[in-house]
Write a protein that holds these residues in place. Sequence first.
Motif, PDB file in Angstrom:
ATOM      1  N   LEU A 240       1.005  -1.121  -0.070  1.00  0.00           N
ATOM      2  CA  LEU A 240      -0.106   0.038  -0.017  1.00  0.00           C
ATOM      3  C   LEU A 240       0.922   1.402   0.039  1.00  0.00           C
ATOM      4  CD1 LEU A 240      -2.557   1.842   0.343  1.00  0.00           C
ATOM      5  CD2 LEU A 240      -2.455   1.155   2.957  1.00  0.00           C
ATOM      6  N   THR A 269     -11.714  -0.979   6.368  1.00  0.00           N
ATOM      7  CA  THR A 269     -10.318  -1.243   6.561  1.00  0.00           C
ATOM      8  C   THR A 269      -9.635  -1.460   7.963  1.00  0.00           C
ATOM      9  OG1 THR A 269      -9.780   1.130   6.541  1.00  0.00           O
ATOM     10  CG2 THR A 269      -9.585  -0.145   4.313  1.00  0.00           C
ATOM     11  N   SER A 305      -7.104   5.225   3.814  1.00  0.00           N
ATOM     12  CA  SER A 305      -6.676   4.038   3.307  1.00  0.00           C
ATOM     13  C   SER A 305      -6.390   2.750   4.290  1.00  0.00           C
ATOM     14  CB  SER A 305      -5.292   3.975   2.784  1.00  0.00           C
ATOM     15  OG  SER A 305      -4.178   4.183   3.663  1.00  0.00           O
ATOM     16  N   PHE A 326      -5.486  -4.240  -0.088  1.00  0.00           N
ATOM     17  CA  PHE A 326      -5.439  -2.784   0.620  1.00  0.00           C
ATOM     18  C   PHE A 326      -6.423  -2.066  -0.360  1.00  0.00           C
ATOM     19  CE2 PHE A 326      -1.798  -2.411  -2.353  1.00  0.00           C
ATOM     20  CZ  PHE A 326      -2.264  -1.294  -3.163  1.00  0.00           C
TER      21      PHE A 326
END
Length: 363
Positions: A240, A269, A305, A326
């Motif tokens: 990532l 996430t 993220s 990811f």
Amino acid sequence: MKAHYLVAIDACAGLEALEAVRVEALGKQGRVTALLKTMGKLSPDERLVQGPAIHGLREAVTQALATRKDVLENVALEAKLAAERIDVTLPVDTLPMGSVHPVSQVMDELAEIFADLGFAVATGPEIEDDWHNFGALNIPDTHPARAMQDTFYLERPARAAGEAGTASSDDTGSAGGAAPFVLRTHTSPVQIRTMMQQKPPLRIIAPGRVYRSDWDATHTPMFHQIEGLVIDKGITLGHLKWTLETFLRAFFERDDVVLRLRPSYFPFTEPSAEVDVGFTMEKGKRVIGGDPNGPGGGWMEVLGSGMVHPKVIAACGLDPDEWQGFAFGCGIDRLAMLKYGIDDLRPVFEGDIRWLKHYGFAA
Ligand code: PHE
């Protein structure tokens, strides 16, 4: 008579005058024609004497007419060419030219950057159902993102959305039709659609419009995000970080762009990280890149993220023990503002050509 006509023909300045002379000499009532007509009445002896002279006269006049006609036609052609000549060195009148909108330009740039990294472009509907926008992404009913002040809900859910050729309740795998449709609040539902439609390994970006009830200098109710998703075996946070670093350096066209991953929380996430880029001051202007710890430097948040939550992978029918990945989501308009030094987002969507010119986006 011969000399008279030869002089008259030579004196003709135009094709019309020449035709008049021709008619006068060789026309039905012409003087040369009249002479020719007298031939029949002549005796053989007279004809022997006068015949060649009269024929010679006709020949000479006919010849002179043709020669003069050639000359005059040439003159006319030259004049026409001269009149129609285009001076290619003259300056031209320019019309206003259309250009690609800055946000579209940035989207194209991003698609190119990620194409080089092996990412395909995926899309999804802007009218989403609750399950794709929230449920499958592990966003609980109580999550603040669902609150009325953020999300635009649709009054007439299933039918309206179906008619518009967008999400329909039967391709959702969702719990049922009771939940209202929404204008998608992020591009993350494209993660779900991609995982449900394609077999991993997956590497996609999903740029597009998203909607939230918000309005100030840096927020408009419609804005743009780009989602990234990688699903494969053995994917780590390192992948990532490398991907984001490569993308942001390519986008800002500087090798000295540095990233900072800050632990954060997104329901979809785990772990999650917000990503900041370092900026510095150059000639009184804030630029992305350089040492953020230097004078005038600092960090600026650009995206969210994390590693895709196992619950999300499972919701899409994949085995989270087999597949990891990811995801990230980034505001495209914000990237455009940072890259081009735009300080107010609202005019970006007003279509005023003066604004486009000011930022050099239109000629
Ligand atoms: N969807 C999140 C948002 O709109 C961004 C995000 C995408 C975060 C993917 C993590 C992973 O804020």
